[in-house]
Structure formats: structure tokens, C-alpha cells
Design a protein around this motif. Sequence first.
Motif, PDB file in Angstrom:
ATOM      1  N   LEU A 102      -0.209   5.233   9.377  1.00  0.00           N
ATOM      2  CA  LEU A 102       0.347   6.431   8.761  1.00  0.00           C
ATOM      3  C   LEU A 102       1.283   7.148   9.739  1.00  0.00           C
ATOM      4  CD1 LEU A 102      -2.772   7.779   6.805  1.00  0.00           C
ATOM      5  CD2 LEU A 102      -0.718   6.727   5.844  1.00  0.00           C
ATOM      6  N   ARG A 128      -8.952   7.750  -3.829  1.00  0.00           N
ATOM      7  CA  ARG A 128      -8.948   9.015  -3.061  1.00  0.00           C
ATOM      8  C   ARG A 128     -10.307   9.702  -3.055  1.00  0.00           C
ATOM      9  NH1 ARG A 128      -3.605  10.217  -6.288  1.00  0.00           N
ATOM     10  NH2 ARG A 128      -2.612   8.315  -5.610  1.00  0.00           N
ATOM     11  N   SER A 188       5.143  18.144   1.245  1.00  0.00           N
ATOM     12  CA  SER A 188       5.388  17.000   2.115  1.00  0.00           C
ATOM     13  C   SER A 188       6.712  17.207   2.835  1.00  0.00           C
ATOM     14  CB  SER A 188       5.343  15.691   1.336  1.00  0.00           C
ATOM     15  OG  SER A 188       6.321  15.655   0.345  1.00  0.00           O
ATOM     16  N   LEU A 190       1.208  10.511  -3.080  1.00  0.00           N
ATOM     17  CA  LEU A 190       0.697  11.445  -2.070  1.00  0.00           C
ATOM     18  C   LEU A 190       1.794  12.104  -1.246  1.00  0.00           C
ATOM     19  CD1 LEU A 190      -2.299   9.246  -0.927  1.00  0.00           C
ATOM     20  CD2 LEU A 190      -2.510  11.501  -1.965  1.00  0.00           C
ATOM     21  N   PHE A 249      -8.401   0.082   2.354  1.00  0.00           N
ATOM     22  CA  PHE A 249      -7.273   1.021   2.409  1.00  0.00           C
ATOM     23  C   PHE A 249      -6.743   1.266   0.992  1.00  0.00           C
ATOM     24  CE2 PHE A 249      -6.006  -0.489   6.961  1.00  0.00           C
ATOM     25  CZ  PHE A 249      -7.120   0.156   7.467  1.00  0.00           C
ATOM     26  N   ARG A 250      -6.642   0.182   0.226  1.00  0.00           N
ATOM     27  CA  ARG A 250      -6.122   0.320  -1.138  1.00  0.00           C
ATOM     28  C   ARG A 250      -7.046   1.226  -1.953  1.00  0.00           C
ATOM     29  NH1 ARG A 250      -5.277  -4.650  -1.961  1.00  0.00           N
ATOM     30  NH2 ARG A 250      -3.084  -4.508  -1.394  1.00  0.00           N
ATOM     31  N   LEU A 301       0.823  -1.206   0.000  1.00  0.00           N
ATOM     32  CA  LEU A 301       0.000   0.000   0.000  1.00  0.00           C
ATOM     33  C   LEU A 301       0.856   1.254   0.000  1.00  0.00           C
ATOM     34  CD1 LEU A 301      -3.017  -0.796   2.273  1.00  0.00           C
ATOM     35  CD2 LEU A 301      -2.836  -0.779  -0.203  1.00  0.00           C
ATOM     36  N   ARG A 318     -10.189  12.409  21.801  1.00  0.00           N
ATOM     37  CA  ARG A 318      -8.822  12.947  21.801  1.00  0.00           C
ATOM     38  C   ARG A 318      -8.784  14.429  22.165  1.00  0.00           C
ATOM     39  NH1 ARG A 318      -5.399  14.268  17.446  1.00  0.00           N
ATOM     40  NH2 ARG A 318      -6.332  15.386  15.738  1.00  0.00           N
ATOM     41  N   ILE A 321     -10.395  11.684  10.041  1.00  0.00           N
ATOM     42  CA  ILE A 321     -11.085  10.628  10.789  1.00  0.00           C
ATOM     43  C   ILE A 321     -12.587  10.702  10.542  1.00  0.00           C
ATOM     44  CG2 ILE A 321     -11.724   9.890  13.128  1.00  0.00           C
ATOM     45  CD1 ILE A 321      -8.861  10.691  14.003  1.00  0.00           C
ATOM     46  N   ARG A 333      -2.675  15.008   2.316  1.00  0.00           N
ATOM     47  CA  ARG A 333      -3.091  15.027   0.915  1.00  0.00           C
ATOM     48  C   ARG A 333      -4.299  14.135   0.670  1.00  0.00           C
ATOM     49  NH1 ARG A 333       2.393  15.449  -2.665  1.00  0.00           N
ATOM     50  NH2 ARG A 333       3.190  17.354  -1.662  1.00  0.00           N
ATOM     51  N   LEU A 334      -4.315  13.015   1.392  1.00  0.00           N
ATOM     52  CA  LEU A 334      -5.472  12.136   1.240  1.00  0.00           C
ATOM     53  C   LEU A 334      -6.722  12.836   1.768  1.00  0.00           C
ATOM     54  CD1 LEU A 334      -6.449   9.403   0.356  1.00  0.00           C
ATOM     55  CD2 LEU A 334      -5.611   8.427   2.497  1.00  0.00           C
ATOM     56  N   SER A 369       2.213  13.684   5.955  1.00  0.00           N
ATOM     57  CA  SER A 369       2.097  14.288   4.623  1.00  0.00           C
ATOM     58  C   SER A 369       1.085  13.522   3.781  1.00  0.00           C
ATOM     59  CB  SER A 369       3.469  14.280   3.934  1.00  0.00           C
ATOM     60  OG  SER A 369       4.415  15.001   4.683  1.00  0.00           O
ATOM     61  N   ILE A 370       1.161  12.197   3.822  1.00  0.00           N
ATOM     62  CA  ILE A 370       0.193  11.378   3.071  1.00  0.00           C
ATOM     63  C   ILE A 370      -1.216  11.648   3.592  1.00  0.00           C
ATOM     64  CG2 ILE A 370      -0.560   9.005   2.657  1.00  0.00           C
ATOM     65  CD1 ILE A 370       2.423   8.198   2.743  1.00  0.00           C
ATOM     66  N   LEU A 410      -6.464   4.802  -1.027  1.00  0.00           N
ATOM     67  CA  LEU A 410      -5.193   5.371  -1.473  1.00  0.00           C
ATOM     68  C   LEU A 410      -5.135   5.510  -2.983  1.00  0.00           C
ATOM     69  CD1 LEU A 410      -2.801   3.534   0.988  1.00  0.00           C
ATOM     70  CD2 LEU A 410      -3.034   5.992   0.769  1.00  0.00           C
ATOM     71  N   THR A 411      -5.897   4.705  -3.707  1.00  0.00           N
ATOM     72  CA  THR A 411      -5.846   4.818  -5.160  1.00  0.00           C
ATOM     73  C   THR A 411      -6.966   5.708  -5.692  1.00  0.00           C
ATOM     74  OG1 THR A 411      -7.022   2.715  -5.298  1.00  0.00           O
ATOM     75  CG2 THR A 411      -4.642   2.629  -5.512  1.00  0.00           C
ATOM     76  N   VAL A 426      -6.392  16.075  10.933  1.00  0.00           N
ATOM     77  CA  VAL A 426      -6.573  14.698  11.418  1.00  0.00           C
ATOM     78  C   VAL A 426      -8.032  14.496  11.836  1.00  0.00           C
ATOM     79  CG1 VAL A 426      -5.925  13.072  13.237  1.00  0.00           C
ATOM     80  CG2 VAL A 426      -4.164  14.412  12.075  1.00  0.00           C
TER      81      VAL A 426
END
Lengths: 483, 483, 483, 483
Positions: free
Chosen positions: B58, B39, B104, A12, B32-33, A5, C87, B324, B116-117, B112-113, B36-37, B320
Motif C-alpha cells: 500500500l 472489508r 483520498s 476505497l 488480501f482479496r 487487487l 516502530r 496493523i 478507509r480499509l 488513502s486506501i 479488500l472486498t 497505521v
Amino acid sequence: MDADLLEKARALADPAYVTVAEAARRSRTALFRQLLTQRRLLPQGLDEHTVRLLVDELAGLDANQFIDQANVGEREGRIYSELVRARHFGMAHGMGRAGDLAASQPKACGASILVRLCAALLLDALHVAGFRSCRRVALLPIATGMAMTLCLLALRWQRPAADRVLWIRIDQKACLKCIRAAGYQIDVLENKLDGDQVVTDMEALEKRLAASDPSRYAAVISTTSCFAPRAPDRVVAIAQLCARYGIPHLINHAYGVQSRRCNGLVCAACRLGRVDAVIFSFDKNFMVPVGGAGVAGTSPTFIEAVESLYPGRASVAPVVDLFITLLQLGRDGFSGLLRERERRFQRFQAQLAPVLAKHGERLLHTPDNPISFAISLEHTMLEGGIEPTAIGSMLYARRCSGPRAVLGTERRLVQGVLLAGYGAHIADYPVPYLNLAAAIGIRDIDIERFCRRLDEVLGQVRGTRHASAASAALGPRADPGPP
Amino acid sequence: MDADLLEKARALADPAYVTVAEAARRSRTALFRQLLTQRRLLPQGLDEHTVRLLVDELAGLDANQFIDQANVGEREGRIYSELVRARHFGMAHGMGRAGDLAASQPKACGASILVRLCAALLLDALHVAGFRSCRRVALLPIATGMAMTLCLLALRWQRPAADRVLWIRIDQKACLKCIRAAGYQIDVLENKLDGDQVVTDMEALEKRLAASDPSRYAAVISTTSCFAPRAPDRVVAIAQLCARYGIPHLINHAYGVQSRRCNGLVCAACRLGRVDAVIFSFDKNFMVPVGGAGVAGTSPTFIEAVESLYPGRASVAPVVDLFITLLQLGRDGFSGLLRERERRFQRFQAQLAPVLAKHGERLLHTPDNPISFAISLEHTMLEGGIEPTAIGSMLYARRCSGPRAVLGTERRLVQGVLLAGYGAHIADYPVPYLNLAAAIGIRDIDIERFCRRLDEVLGQVRGTRHASAASAALGPRADPGPP
Amino acid sequence: MDADLLEKARALADPAYVTVAEAARRSRTALFRQLLTQRRLLPQGLDEHTVRLLVDELAGLDANQFIDQANVGEREGRIYSELVRARHFGMAHGMGRAGDLAASQPKACGASILVRLCAALLLDALHVAGFRSCRRVALLPIATGMAMTLCLLALRWQRPAADRVLWIRIDQKACLKCIRAAGYQIDVLENKLDGDQVVTDMEALEKRLAASDPSRYAAVISTTSCFAPRAPDRVVAIAQLCARYGIPHLINHAYGVQSRRCNGLVCAACRLGRVDAVIFSFDKNFMVPVGGAGVAGTSPTFIEAVESLYPGRASVAPVVDLFITLLQLGRDGFSGLLRERERRFQRFQAQLAPVLAKHGERLLHTPDNPISFAISLEHTMLEGGIEPTAIGSMLYARRCSGPRAVLGTERRLVQGVLLAGYGAHIADYPVPYLNLAAAIGIRDIDIERFCRRLDEVLGQVRGTRHASAASAALGPRADPGPP
Amino acid sequence: MDADLLEKARALADPAYVTVAEAARRSRTALFRQLLTQRRLLPQGLDEHTVRLLVDELAGLDANQFIDQANVGEREGRIYSELVRARHFGMAHGMGRAGDLAASQPKACGASILVRLCAALLLDALHVAGFRSCRRVALLPIATGMAMTLCLLALRWQRPAADRVLWIRIDQKACLKCIRAAGYQIDVLENKLDGDQVVTDMEALEKRLAASDPSRYAAVISTTSCFAPRAPDRVVAIAQLCARYGIPHLINHAYGVQSRRCNGLVCAACRLGRVDAVIFSFDKNFMVPVGGAGVAGTSPTFIEAVESLYPGRASVAPVVDLFITLLQLGRDGFSGLLRERERRFQRFQAQLAPVLAKHGERLLHTPDNPISFAISLEHTMLEGGIEPTAIGSMLYARRCSGPRAVLGTERRLVQGVLLAGYGAHIADYPVPYLNLAAAIGIRDIDIERFCRRLDEVLGQVRGTRHASAASAALGPRADPGPP
């Protein structure tokens, strides 16, 4: 998340940074691989973030955390409160199956892996601490006493003629109760005095066994960890007698794992005589909350019999606590804690010496007890005209927790057994005393504070004959004597 | 943990169970994949356990959480408090680099990821909510007003001759202050009355622009989300004028993302006229704590200019939180929240109707405002002889938070600008009123409680001419008028 | 829970135990009282449990956590995700009001108290660290650079004629950008060389000011904390010049709070000259995640002007992190961290000495920089034929984070300013070097690892003339030079 | 924090806001007071923030969390891992003392209060759920089966002549094992068939008792919650027989608390006959993780005997989970869960009807079982030529967890007892079937997913005679039959 992954993540973030992060991630994954294949303590402890990642990953293998699940059974690990869910990482199914505490569960694959891995780490920790002959350890999420009861229940079907347990006296209520709970009579073997020390009376033990029908005994129970001036039992000699007479031998090693000397005794007993199981506490030896006990031994058969006796599933919380702690400690961390404790045991006595000298008291000479020691209260009583328990209360009110004051003249009926000099493990112990311990995790600040406050209390008591009335008002009586 | 590690685990649990757990794990990894792909928002929201796993993975890519690191710089992401570390998942390096909030960081690959995500997910959420022409959104961990200031500062170097901002009146202090903070004069365009509604005076706007030197204006600022009886500005027409006169146009869309109608306006304005940036709040639209703002638009160039203006690294916490929340919501969850809000907006007014009828008040007719509405307080004032603000206080003391009572006759000097009828967005609004909102996340219980308590308060006020003195004692004055 | 509730609990536990627990609870409450009344760091730090209790209690005073609330406004602090809620302890309203970052909010009484208490603790921490003349500090949840921008924006309305900032060169991008973001031209004052050190050219500064119209300058910006061989600016002399010429003086004290020497300089500058504000980072000085900056000074007026400029509410997260950390540190803990850092600064250089000697390099003599130091890379470059940045990359690939390699011959255009010898803070610095820091929280293990790995890298580079090609393959280039 | 501390806070926030926050705080404190004095479920559940405040306050009363403590005992509640500490709120001492699980501990005043308060709330919950005659409940942090064993051990000393337990057949391993673990022989009473239902054979029971020496029986064990087609035992009639013959009666009420009908039966049995103890699971009835069991009854004496038998301290974690959950549920929440379950029990059967009709199967008529029901697999087997267990596996591989397929022809030896038709609770049950449950917390999505997947599986099986081979490949066999 899997390694591949991160490839997707290259779009990114700067790919150069991803490459370095990937390498770092591989280091972490390599530690997990090492854990899962070698199943031993890691050389260095893991940080909290890494531990959480591992536990969360394992917890994600439990069915109640699966995505897209249809739950139509009567026990599906549903958790109402998010606060409760979070504190258990979502693990809801406990440990064990109907059949066996060590069995893996179809709905709790992750918890099952965690439990077995934890058993392997604990076994390694026992080896590190000196119990090298240990070959198997059961993780029981119950009290040490209850674990002893379970061992006795496991023996019941093996020894149908037995109706009693030979118990080498140790004045703690749970030690008597665990026998009664299992349905056995208690056959008390009194200790003897050797200088200041209260020790096992081996001749009396040998005589008792020679004169009895061995099949009447479910087991002999001996103890390693105990309050000075009692010394650890002579477990090697006892194990040899048990071997000779064919009587099961259970060692109460409650907080003995923290002492390499105690573990050495247990290890030798296993090698040279008969030891069916060694029972110890998680919380007292591994700095976790109360809740679990280990049953260890050299023969897997009996240990497995105990594991498979527990009827039902049990809380996995105590095992999770132990697992996290062993991961965070690592081999170096655990060895370090053991060494530090030994150093502080010496330091504690050294720092007390001037306080005792000032007040005319002394350290009792109990060279065989590596965890606990005692100080006399003779002059304090004579001059202060005060009960030792009042001194315990005064210390308690000053936020000293742990000291136990013993007069040694009390007679008490516990679980149907009359014990003279209750608290002192023997009748007629010559001096009143205060019992102290340097247990795992003790800090220098504990020692300093205690020495200062003891000085204060002894000074106050001796300063006035009428102090007792005053001190009674200082606070409630607690930990007032033997447990 | 990687997939292959589960292979190692086969020795630790029944392999059949591991197989099923592996399949379940693959489902999670597949999500997750997909994230990330593609987005984009996942169709369904993720559970908390899965979200935590992803965030922790992450966070583990940040250098301060690497194992075996040697840190010899001046900024190494060290965290003293474990409580602080845990609440940030160990992410310590914030977002952005000296150069750019969206850049980043070498030491914070994971963060950083994540940033952007999150920007990609937020863009998708804007599309879902109806702002379909949006092509880029900047995540700024600052207040909406401060984000507006940053937009104005980004315009400064582009428009050296500009010394003022044309501001379509909206009576909120932060809306004036954000202009002054950027160093500009405020050129106020007053609104006009249309029935009960306060609306943009398009003719006056056109006249003003025609009469001025456009290069003197840094920007026109219009607003979508506002307190009724003010209606959202006519942003499409304004955008067309801005295009015609070559003046930058910033839309204050503070809490407008929660309304599909407001987003539709903004979307059309972008398509049919000039909109340089649309600024909105994270907390007001996405149910996260205060802390972040988005700057969205159809032209990436200006958005990037804003991002790259922020000098330094900034807290990643608001991003963050948003990340979430968007993961837990998913597309269905977010759409659902939008629909529910619309339904409750209707229900709120319906449930108020009998209470208003009973007390001789009415709902002001403000059909263009889809989030906020207002109720008259005319009879209550006449009969009760009480200030509207006292009614606000009475409600506040009864734990009604949010209602704003407006008399409409106050004159106030704000940031050097004198505003007549402050609070009402216009001079001489004909009736005193109480302003209410049905914002995202409003619950039925909020509506029920409020209707009951309003009934009580209106009854009490009208029941006695002297109620005002009594009510003053009920509690402190708060939210006493316009902000 | 209030004290009287424990009375009710007497029926639920042995009253004697409740009495002792009550006393212990009173000790804890007494600490809270001390905090709230004295508003200074506690002598000893609090444990995590106590800190959490206090933060949760304060958070419970925010309206969004009230029981029985009816929320009908547009901003009600609703939080969708329980993970997010937890949090932030439920605090949703951020800090500040439209008007003012330091203003208390009607809906966030708890957060308001927390913010002000934190400001008081931070002020005390500044005093402890040596900035004794400090009288007020603003808590800004923004980057240090952004805080500098805000200070400049606050000056704009005071100094209408100003169009530039006099900037004493320091080669960090954010230091230039914060000026441009505020809309000012940058007037560079170059440094001069003094032995190995790069120092403020006071004569040039005086000449420049004498030759200019002071009203054209919004401010002079000087810097304390910087990468060696640059030394802290001569802030006392600069402050005296600023006083003389009536120009505002802002000190970039980014990570200088951790050094008692740097604080001493700042303190003296405030006493003996003109300092309008001292800007510093939370994360670099107090071991919290990136996110906040402090603006401190001796005159509350300007500090308050900065606070009241921020348009809107801001994330309270950085302040909460600082609050928790200051509570857990206490005065002793914070002093201890400062002292340890100083010791490790010495130890680091001592441990490097043999490594440098072995490879023919030396420590640059920079006695005025108490945080950062630099080592020459002359022989390594000559023998290895390698760029310093390649050495940076090799170290980065070996998980050394922080070292910055500088060649000193680069010319770079930053924010429209052309800087010769970029990275070295001066044109033509005579030797290439590697910059290191002993910042707060540095551990012995960081130092040991770095010395070992540096030895390895230098050996490898000098071992082969062709090492550069090989090393390039080792990993990405990162932190490759000046930021 | 105490109420008076808020006074001190007035200087730190607008006093008017503090006044409102104070009032809100008093509301929260009033709820705590209500809890501690009335000791009943609150009408409405508490939010997570309030629950955490209460638990943290209680946990702060334990000695290991005191400030300024000197710990010199062998068991001081030290916790090594901060992660472990946090998840237990710092409570380290477990529950109970050597003497008694319900005893309060000097070192754990807070945990002691929590345990007793939880017992009171649980008692109230039992009343709410219909077990109104209950007067005392013991909280045991052990499995339901282990709790049954403890009850039997408590009876041992009361009934010295007893060597067996009369067990009304229920095919779950733990139900047999809990008797053997206590050291008793198992005297099986077979069930009889009544239509589709498997019911208690009351005549056989009466005959058996009449023909035996009652003193040989330690107890009769009956069961309420069971897998259909077995019906709950006729516990009222059994209780009347036990009263007549003077034999202790233990009711296995494992997951029966969630059913008001089951509780009604138990309640009537207590009122009209002899019931010594009712044993139930925490996790199956209250949606907490596995770990605890309740032992309830109308006579405190026996319940207390069980509590005081456990030798040692036990994990308090299962009780903390229950406490938190009962607080978050409140009376309305708990009643709501009970009602929802009943509704979904009906809905599940209704939604299955068309699927069953389509595949030629039917719902077995088991009107007396309010939690579990069963569907025939007759045609599926005939047409598909497949074992029911293969259907279980196919469903498991499709993430249906819980269904148990029973053939009814297996003979198995469990704990020395040979049971014909194992799994069906009776020999020769006429049809193979699949067992399902609508347990507390079941969601509509569970029902929908299951119906869809069952349709799929039945279709696939009937579609091809050779499906069995294929399906075997689909996944591991799990939950393959009776537990």
C-alpha cells in the motif's frame, strides 16, 4: 498483492488516483520482471522500499512463512525471537541442501530463487568490474580463506598424489592457514625486489616447477590484492606456467574485485593460461558485513565441485546482504564506486605529498599496486628513535584505523613456515614503512583526517627523542604489523 | 511482485517447489482479496510478515515512493531520515486533504486506501464488541478529549444559540477541558450515591432540562467508562431525555469499547434515544500507542461533519498502528482479548479478597462498572494515620502503575468549575479508597504482583503509626489522585 | 549500559581493544551530554546508530518498558503488535497530560524528556534559519490548520466580544476552514496587483481596521509562504497595525521556515509590531512525514496557553520524527539544506528559461516570493486551445507532482465565502499560469525531469489544436488547481 | 547513555518521575551487569527492547561505528546499504581474526565481547539441557556437517597415518559428505534390528576395531539425533571402545540438544569414555535461522584446535541470532521449551493413535528415540497400491512439511558408498513407514492439522486403488525420502 487487487481498491480511493498508482506500480513490477528474466544489474539502483518489497515477497515463498502450515519435521525453520525473524525477513532455512550449496530447497523456494538471482547479479558485477571472461561464480557464506581451503579440498580427490601447495609468499596468516587447514604442506616461493616493489620471482618459480614432480602439487596459489610495496603477482605468466605443467592454479583475489586493473590481470590470466578458481571476499569488495566469499572462474565444472563439497545448509545472511547491496547499487552505482575509489587513490597520495615532504619521508614507488601504497618511515625512525609499530599505535589511538607499520626485520614462524622479514613479504626490505589503502567506499573525510593526524604524529615523534615512551602511553598497540 | 513473475522464477528454483510456493502465495493473496472486498476483520489474525507485505504494498502506491518521479511542489513527502522513513513504511503524506480527514489524496493513494480499509475494519470490530447499531466511524489522529472538542465545534454552526454544555460529572480534567476548549460554559450535573456506587442522578437531570431553554445547550455529555465507585452513566435514559428535548448527546466512551457490557449500553442508547456521537480512544481499547480516537455513530451525517471539520492533513501514524493491530488480531484474536479481560476482571477481585480480609478492608460493591473497581482504605487510614495518596506513592515506588488513591474530601477548581470531593465524582463519598482496573491486555502476572505488593504496603502502613514519614522517602508521589 | 559495565567486559575481549572502545564510547556519551545540557543542535549530525541508541535509551525510561512492572490502571501503554511496538521504540504513552501538551507524564518520563529536548532543538533550528527573536515554540502533533484553529480557540476566552477573523486572502481551503472550525466569521481582505505580483493591500487593511470595532476581531491572519504570483504578506506593516489597534496577529508561516528570507520577515514583524503566534508545518520544513505543527513566538505566555488548551494526550510520533531528523541533520546539515534549496530555486528558473523561450512563455516576475514561482501559459492556451488544468493533468500523468495550473477566472464559494478568481488569490489575474516550487529537499533530478517533461507537454499541446481531447485520455486530473 | 546523564535530564522532566525512571533503569543495568559478570542465562528472559539496547550498545563498540574515525585500511567494515546496516546493528567485522574464530578483533571490540558472552550463555544452556560435563563450546558460523569436516581436518595433523573414518550408518547425505570433504575414506558400520528399532551393532563394532589398525582411523562418528525407527547410537559404549582403542570419537548431536535424554547420553559418554567433540546445530535446537553449529566437549584443547583452524573471519550473524534468542529465552524460557517439546512428543503420538487404528496402521515401537517416531504404512500400501513417497507428496501438497516416507528397499550410491535399504538406515527394514518428529517449538496446531490431514490422505489412498495417479497430480514430490 497482485495487480488485480488494485481493482478492488478502487472503491476505497478516488479511482483516478488508483489509476496513476497502478501505472507507478507497473513500473516497479517491470523492474522485478527485468531482474528475473535478464538477471543482470539494473541500470540504476533501487530504493530501499522497493528492495524490501522484493526481498519480503521472496521470503514469503519459504514454507516456514506459509499460512496454514503443519510442521512435523525436525527442521522447520521455526524462529523464536521476533527480532531475529525480522532481521532475516523470516528466511530461516539458509541456503543449499545436504548435497549442494547451490541446490534449491523444497522448504525454501524464495531463498533458493534469491541465491541464484544473486549469483547472476554478482556475475554481472564481475563483468562490469572487468573480469569479463568469468562464466560462473559460487556464493559461499564463509571466509575467503575458508573458501580457499574448500577449493583445495575439492582438488584432493582429483590429485591423490599431491601433498603440498606452491605458495607465492604473501605475509598474511590466513593465507598460510588455509593451506594447512586443508592438510597440505606449504612450499614457499620467495619474492624478489624490483626498485621499491616486491614482485613475483618468475625465474625462481619456473625453476622450482621444472625441478619438481608436478603431481606432488595440489595447486599453485597466487595473489592479486596485497599490501604495498608488494605488487600483485604476475598472474598471467603464472597461469601460463601452470598450464604448461598441468598444475591447478588458484588466485587469491581477496579485495581485488574493487580494482579494474586487478580484474584485468585475472581476466587475462584466465584467457591465456590456467586458472581453476579466483577467490574473493564479499565484504572487502561490495561493502557488506564480513561473511561471504565468491569463487569465480571460466570453467563451471570446478566451481560446481566446490559448491557441492560443502556438507550441509549454510547461513544465507551474507548472500542476502550482497543481494540487497547489488540491487541498491545497480550498474551505475557500482561503476561509480569503482571510479570514485580510483580517484581517491590518486587524491590520497597527492594530499599526503606535502606532509611527507615536511617530515623527510616519501611515497614508495609501487606503480603496480592499484589499491595499496606505502610511505617510508626512515627519518622518523632515525630521528625519533622509535619503532614503526609505535607509530601504528599512536595513529590507532587517534582513531586512524588501517595503517600497518612494518620494520621488515622480524623473523616469524607461521604455520610451521619460517619467514624472514615477516610483514614485508620479503627478507631484508631496505626501509621501514607504513602501509595504507584507498579501498572501496573510502571518503574524502577519511583522507583529510588521516593526513592531519599523520602530520601530528610524525611531528610529535621527531620533536623528541623520548617520544616513544610517551606515545606508548597513548593507547594500546593494535594492527601493529602484518596480519 | 505479481503472480506471473513467479513463472519467471521457475528457471531459478526447482519448478516443483515453485508450484507449491505459488499455491501458498495464492492463499496469502486470497486473504488480501478478502480484506479488500469484504472489508471486515479476518477470522484469524495475520502473521507479522504478511501484514508488513500488505502495508508495504500500500505504501508503495504513494507518489513519494514512485520510481522516476519529478517533484516540484511545496509538499512532496520527502523524508530526510532513513530511520524515519522506515518506521513509517515510507508513507509521508498523512491522511486527509484540506477539505476532509476522510478524503483520498492524489499523492497518497496507498495511505488513502489504508485509512478507509482501517475504518471498515474498526467498524467491524465495534460490531464484534457489541456496538451492533454502529454504522459509521471516523478515525481521528487526535486525543479523545480533542475529538470531543471537535464534535462540539461541529455542533457550533448547527446550534447558534448554544453557549453551554450539560456535563454529567466525571472527575477527569480532560473531560472539562474539552468543553472549555470548544468555547462553552460547563453546566455540571452532580451524581448521587446508590449504596457504594456513584450513579447518574436521573431526576435531577430531568428537572434541569425541564427548567432550561434546550437551545442554550450545545450538548449533553455522558460517560460510560469511568473509575469505580462511579458507575457508567445511565446512557439509555439520558438518550431518551435528549431525544425528548432535542439536545445533542455525546457519549464519552473513552475506554468502554473493551467492555461488551458498556458497548451494549451504548448500542441500546443509540437504538432507543438520541446519540449524536460516541467517542472512544484507540490506545485504551486496541492496545496501540496513544494518538487516535474514534467517533462512531448510527447517523453518518454528523460523523462526516466531524471528519470534514479538521482543517488540514493529519498524521496517519495512529491509523497505521490500528490497522496493523486489527490485521494481526483478526476477529478471533479480538474476541479472545475481550473475553480474557472479563475473566481477569473476576480473577483480580478474587485474588484480592484474602489480602483485603487480612487487612480489614473490602471491595466496594460497584456491580455496574465492568472495568474498574475499588477497595476501601478505611482501616489502613485509621490505623496507619496515613493519607491514601501516600499509599499510591508507596505502590508507585514498588512499580505498581495505575492505582489511584482517593480521599474524597478535596475541593478543587477545574476549568473554572468548583468540584467538592474532587476525585470521587461526588461530594462526601463516605470512605477513602483505592481505585483499580482490569483493562484489556492485563496479564496474570500484573494481578499477582499487585496483590503481593499491596499486601506488603498495607502491612507496612498498619505495622507502624509512623510509617507515613518513612514511606514518603520511598519514592515520588505520582498518579496521586484523580487525573 | 553504563560506562562501568565495560570494565566487566575486559575479561571478554582484549583489554587493549576495550580501552580504545571505551574512549570512543565516551565521545558518543559526550555528545549526549552536550545535547542534554546545551539543548541546541549539534554542530554535525549524528549517524543513525547513535540516534537509535539515544531514542531507545529514552524510550526505556517509560513505565510500560520497565522490567517487573505491575500494571493495574486503565491506560498502561500496552502494545499488542510487536511491529507497532518496534516502530515506536516502545513509546506508548504519547505526549502531554490531561492538563497540558507540554507537561511531563509520570508513566512516560523518557517521552517527556524527548519532547522537551525536541522543543529546544527546534527553537535552535528556528534561530539558525533566521527567526532569531523566537523565544518559545510549542510542538503540536496536529495539522498546521488545526494548530491555527487551536490558536483561535485560545483567543476566544481572552476576547469574548470577538466574532470574526480578519483574513488576508490566500486561496487555500484549509486557511478558511481553520477559522470556521474555531467558530468565527471570515472577514476577507482582498489583495492587489503590483506588476506580476499579488501583494497585501495595506491601505485597504488600514481603512478596514480604522472603520471597525477592534474588539470584534479575534485576530488578523497573515501569510508568509504562498504560491506565486502571490507574494508573502507585508507582515511587518501588518504587525505594526495590529499593535496599534490591539488586535492579535497570527502568522501562517506554513512552509516558510525553509526560507531565510521568510524567517527574516517574521523575525522583524515580531520585533517591530505585534505577532501573537507564528504557525508552521513540520513536514513541509523539516522533511518528516505529515503530522505536526509548531506554534512559535516571542512571548511564552500565549504559546503556553495554546499548549495547555489541547484536551488530552496526543501522538508523540510526529515529535519523534522531528527529533530524529534534527539529530541526524545537526546545525551544519540543516544550514546546508537551506542553502541548497536557495541554490536550486535559482537553478530551477535558469533551467526553465530556454524551455519557456522556446514555447513563447515567460517567468512571472515575483521577486518577493523566495520559494514558489510561476510561468505564464498564455501562448500555450491561445495556440493549443486548452485549459491550464489539462496541462496540470498531462504533467501529473508524466509523474510530475506539484505543479498547479491556474486560469484565474473561477468563482468559488468556500466555507461560505465567495472568492472571485479563485486560485489566483485575486480577481482578474491577467494571465493563466503554472505554479512551481523549489522546496527543501528538491533534487537536481527533479528539476531536470520536470524541464524535459514540461517541454514535451508544451510541445504536444501547441503541436495540435486538438491535443486537449487526446491529453484528457492520458491520465486523471489531479492537483488541478488551487487546493 | 550513562547513569549520570539522567541527572542532566532532570531539567527536562518532573524530577520525581526521573527518580523512578532512574530506579527502573538501574534494574535494567543490573541485569546487564549480571550477564557480563556471571555469564549465565538470566533466570527470566529479557524483552525485545532490552535486548536491542544491549546489542546496540555492544555494536557501538566496533570501530566502524565510532564517531570521528579515519579509515585507511583495506577492510574497514564499511556498509553501503542502510537496510543491511540496520539488520546487523552496524556490526560489520564478523567474528574471529586470521588466527582464530574465538580471537578478539581490534576493530570489533563489541562483536568480540558478544561472541564470547554468547559462548558462555550457550555453555550454560547446554548445562541446563543436561550436558552437565560440558566445559567448552566453540561457536562456528557454518553448517553442522561443515563443523564435522573441520573437526576431522583438525585431527589430520594429529593422526598422520589415518586415511579413514569409522561411520556408524545413518542415512543422511551430509553425514557421508562431511567425511569425504575432509578427504577420508568411509568405513561403514551397519546397524542391526531390535524389534522395530534400528540400533547400533556393538558386537560388530568391537570386532571391527579389534581387527583393524587403530591408527588408520581418524575417528569414529556416532549419532544421537536420528529419524526413527533408528535409535540414538549407544554412545556410552562406543565412547568406552574409543577410549580402549585410542581412537578419536566425534558425536553427531545435530538436533539432540533439544532432548534432555540425548544430552544425558552424551554427558555420560564424556564421563565414562572418550568423546573428542559433540557437534550440534544452532537452528535445530535453538529456533534460529540456519547458519551455525556448536562444537562442544569436556576438553578445551581439542575445541580450541577446531576454533583456531578456521582460516579467516566469519559471519557473526548466526551467533548474534543465538545471542538474542538466549537472552530472550532466559533459563526459564529455555527449560520451558524443552519441557513443552517432551509433552507434545507424547501428545502427538496419543492424537495419532485413533487415526492409525482407523486405517489399520500402527506406531512403530521405538522407545529409545525421544524426538522422532514412525508409523507403519503397510495396509495403506497394500490396499492403495501406492508408493510411500506418493503419500509424502500428498501430505506436502496439503502443507504438511517434515514427514518422510520410507519404503526401505532402495539401494543408493552416496559419496561412493553403496547403501542397501537407503533411507531406513539398514537393509531390509520389514515395513514401509512414515517418519515424524516433535521438534522444539512444535505447536498444538501443527499436531492437530497433521492428524486431520493424514486421516484425509490415508482415507483417500485406501478409498481407491487408483488414487496414486490422482495424487501424483496433487503436487510436487518433496522431502520424498531420506535426505
